[in-house]
Design a protein around this motif. Structure first.
Motif, PDB file in Angstrom:
ATOM      1  N   PRO A  66       9.059  -7.039   5.620  1.00 20.13           N
ATOM      2  CA  PRO A  66       8.306  -7.248   6.753  1.00 20.13           C
ATOM      3  C   PRO A  66       8.949  -7.679   7.711  1.00 20.13           C
ATOM      4  O   PRO A  66       9.482  -8.649   7.397  1.00 20.13           O
ATOM      5  CB  PRO A  66       6.858  -7.771   6.563  1.00 20.13           C
ATOM      6  CG  PRO A  66       7.120  -8.538   5.230  1.00 20.13           C
ATOM      7  CD  PRO A  66       8.097  -7.733   4.274  1.00 20.13           C
ATOM      8  N   GLU A  67       9.394  -7.163   9.076  1.00 20.81           N
ATOM      9  CA  GLU A  67       9.944  -7.899  10.064  1.00 20.81           C
ATOM     10  C   GLU A  67       9.418  -8.538  11.102  1.00 20.81           C
ATOM     11  O   GLU A  67       9.469  -9.281  12.038  1.00 20.81           O
ATOM     12  CB  GLU A  67      11.003  -7.016  10.555  1.00 20.81           C
ATOM     13  CG  GLU A  67      12.171  -6.534   9.674  1.00 20.81           C
ATOM     14  CD  GLU A  67      13.186  -5.576  10.170  1.00 20.81           C
ATOM     15  OE1 GLU A  67      12.748  -5.104  11.314  1.00 20.81           O
ATOM     16  OE2 GLU A  67      14.142  -5.447   9.545  1.00 20.81           O
ATOM     17  N   THR A  68       7.913  -7.989  11.462  1.00 15.06           N
ATOM     18  CA  THR A  68       7.132  -8.536  12.320  1.00 15.06           C
ATOM     19  C   THR A  68       5.775  -9.183  11.951  1.00 15.06           C
ATOM     20  O   THR A  68       5.467  -8.955  10.650  1.00 15.06           O
ATOM     21  CB  THR A  68       6.708  -7.339  13.410  1.00 15.06           C
ATOM     22  OG1 THR A  68       5.930  -6.346  12.690  1.00 15.06           O
ATOM     23  CG2 THR A  68       7.995  -6.478  14.009  1.00 15.06           C
ATOM     24  N   THR A  74      -0.243  -6.958   7.967  1.00 11.69           N
ATOM     25  CA  THR A  74      -1.008  -5.833   7.525  1.00 11.69           C
ATOM     26  C   THR A  74      -0.649  -5.501   5.982  1.00 11.69           C
ATOM     27  O   THR A  74      -1.809  -5.109   5.254  1.00 11.69           O
ATOM     28  CB  THR A  74      -0.479  -4.412   8.298  1.00 11.69           C
ATOM     29  OG1 THR A  74      -0.506  -4.793   9.976  1.00 11.69           O
ATOM     30  CG2 THR A  74      -1.114  -3.119   8.052  1.00 11.69           C
ATOM     31  N   ARG A  75       0.359  -5.855   5.631  1.00 13.27           N
ATOM     32  CA  ARG A  75       0.807  -5.711   4.080  1.00 13.27           C
ATOM     33  C   ARG A  75      -0.352  -6.724   3.562  1.00 13.27           C
ATOM     34  O   ARG A  75      -0.739  -6.482   2.317  1.00 13.27           O
ATOM     35  CB  ARG A  75       2.011  -5.832   3.775  1.00 13.27           C
ATOM     36  CG  ARG A  75       2.502  -5.754   2.466  1.00 13.27           C
ATOM     37  CD  ARG A  75       3.993  -6.734   2.049  1.00 13.27           C
ATOM     38  NE  ARG A  75       3.736  -8.110   2.484  1.00 13.27           N
ATOM     39  CZ  ARG A  75       4.694  -9.087   1.972  1.00 13.27           C
ATOM     40  NH1 ARG A  75       5.871  -8.488   1.935  1.00 13.27           N
ATOM     41  NH2 ARG A  75       4.577 -10.084   2.476  1.00 13.27           N
ATOM     42  N   ILE A  93       6.285  -2.174   1.931  1.00 13.82           N
ATOM     43  CA  ILE A  93       6.726  -1.239   3.002  1.00 13.82           C
ATOM     44  C   ILE A  93       7.542  -0.439   2.497  1.00 13.82           C
ATOM     45  O   ILE A  93       8.909  -0.445   2.279  1.00 13.82           O
ATOM     46  CB  ILE A  93       7.348  -1.922   4.285  1.00 13.82           C
ATOM     47  CG1 ILE A  93       6.159  -2.946   4.816  1.00 13.82           C
ATOM     48  CG2 ILE A  93       7.746  -0.908   5.243  1.00 13.82           C
ATOM     49  CD1 ILE A  93       6.812  -3.854   5.679  1.00 13.82           C
ATOM     50  N   SER A  94       7.382   1.328   2.704  1.00 15.57           N
ATOM     51  CA  SER A  94       8.194   2.267   2.116  1.00 15.57           C
ATOM     52  C   SER A  94       9.135   2.888   3.199  1.00 15.57           C
ATOM     53  O   SER A  94       9.930   3.602   2.963  1.00 15.57           O
ATOM     54  CB  SER A  94       7.465   3.191   1.412  1.00 15.57           C
ATOM     55  OG  SER A  94       6.184   3.610   2.259  1.00 15.57           O
ATOM     56  N   LEU A 101       3.924   3.344  10.204  1.00 16.21           N
ATOM     57  CA  LEU A 101       4.689   2.175   9.230  1.00 16.21           C
ATOM     58  C   LEU A 101       4.212   2.720   7.989  1.00 16.21           C
ATOM     59  O   LEU A 101       2.857   3.161   7.896  1.00 16.21           O
ATOM     60  CB  LEU A 101       4.198   0.626   9.566  1.00 16.21           C
ATOM     61  CG  LEU A 101       4.292  -0.390   8.662  1.00 16.21           C
ATOM     62  CD1 LEU A 101       5.646  -0.726   8.482  1.00 16.21           C
ATOM     63  CD2 LEU A 101       3.349  -1.533   8.782  1.00 16.21           C
ATOM     64  N   GLY A 102       4.780   2.933   7.018  1.00 15.78           N
ATOM     65  CA  GLY A 102       4.387   3.392   5.475  1.00 15.78           C
ATOM     66  C   GLY A 102       4.121   2.185   4.592  1.00 15.78           C
ATOM     67  O   GLY A 102       5.048   1.432   4.439  1.00 15.78           O
ATOM     68  N   LEU A 103       3.131   2.142   3.975  1.00 11.68           N
ATOM     69  CA  LEU A 103       3.005   1.111   3.047  1.00 11.68           C
ATOM     70  C   LEU A 103       2.302   1.773   1.681  1.00 11.68           C
ATOM     71  O   LEU A 103       1.410   2.717   1.700  1.00 11.68           O
ATOM     72  CB  LEU A 103       1.305   0.324   3.453  1.00 11.68           C
ATOM     73  CG  LEU A 103       1.638  -0.430   4.597  1.00 11.68           C
ATOM     74  CD1 LEU A 103       0.248  -1.491   5.041  1.00 11.68           C
ATOM     75  CD2 LEU A 103       2.717  -1.492   4.620  1.00 11.68           C
TER      76      LEU A 103
END
Length: 228
Positions: A66-68, A74-75, A93-94, A101-103
């Motif tokens: 995650p960068e933000t 959210t993750r 994160i995929s 954003l794909g989780l």
């Protein structure tokens, strides 16, 4: 991953598994767990367990850090949600693309989390999008659309829908009669529309009201194609 399917016969239950998982028959093993005989007032029913073979799994999914603040929270929120549901798992994160954003969830309870026709996964995804929407107000930038997956279910489902769309279009082309597919959510309908968009003699439209509509595949006559 293990999932359950049922039908009036073993064949029907297996056909449901093939359609929903987007796999070939030799890509999973079947165990019959329940059989009820057909009676005068009662239809027969067969319940099976489907065990995915190791070679049916797609290649390793990429994992991003995650960068933000939105991505991290959210993750973490999804991992906490799974824990409170009693279905713990790891979330990573995929993909990140076009404000999406794909989780992906890694869990021994993936079959339950996916649910019948992916309905549990869709419900979790809806909840995560509501949560992520909070970051739009605080940051002033649009919140990303969250896409939740487990065991690459959505990838297999998309491939299955494309095969269904093309097969149905060929049937419509031969019969010259339109065909109505089963009710689908917006994502599934978009996959079908896109898959058939390049066929000059085939058109599609959505019929019905509400979230789950049906895609109608239509044969376009030569004169219709000229006018278009």
């Amino acid at each position: 991953m293990v999932m359950e399917f049922d039908g009036r016969t073993e064949k029907e239950a297996i056909e449901k598994a093939i359609a929903e998982l987007g796999l070939e028959r030799d890509e999973f093993d079947v165990e019959i767990v329940e059989t009820s005989k057909k009676g005068f007032f009662k239809k027969g029913n067969v319940k099976i367990k489907v065990y995915l073979n190791s070679n049916s799994q797609p290649g390793e999914t990429k994992k991003y850090e995650p960068e933000t603040d939105c991505e991290k929270k959210t993750r973490d929120y999804l991992e906490t949600l799974l824990e409170k549901m009693g279905l713990p798992g790891k979330v990573f994160i995929s993909f990140k693309e076009d404000n999406k954003l794909g989780l992906s969830i890694e869990s021994e309870y993936s079959g339950i989390l996916i649910g019948k026709k992916g309905k549990n996964l869709d419900a979790i995804q809806l909840l995560l999008n509501v949560y992520a929407g909070n970051f739009e107000e605080s940051s002033g930038t649009p919140a990303p659309r969250i896409v939740i997956d487990a065991e690459n279910y959505r990838v297999r489902k998309e491939e299955s829908l494309v095969r269904l769309a093309i097969k149905s279009a060929e049937q419509v082309r031969r019969s010259r009669r339109s065909k109505l597919l089963e009710p689908m959510n917006p994502f599934e309908r978009r996959v079908v529309h896109t898959a058939l968009n390049g066929m000059d003699d085939i058109a599609t439209k959505s019929d019905g009201e509400g979230l789950f509509k049906q895609v109608r595949i239509i044969y376009r006559r030569s004169e219709d194609r000229v006018q278009a």
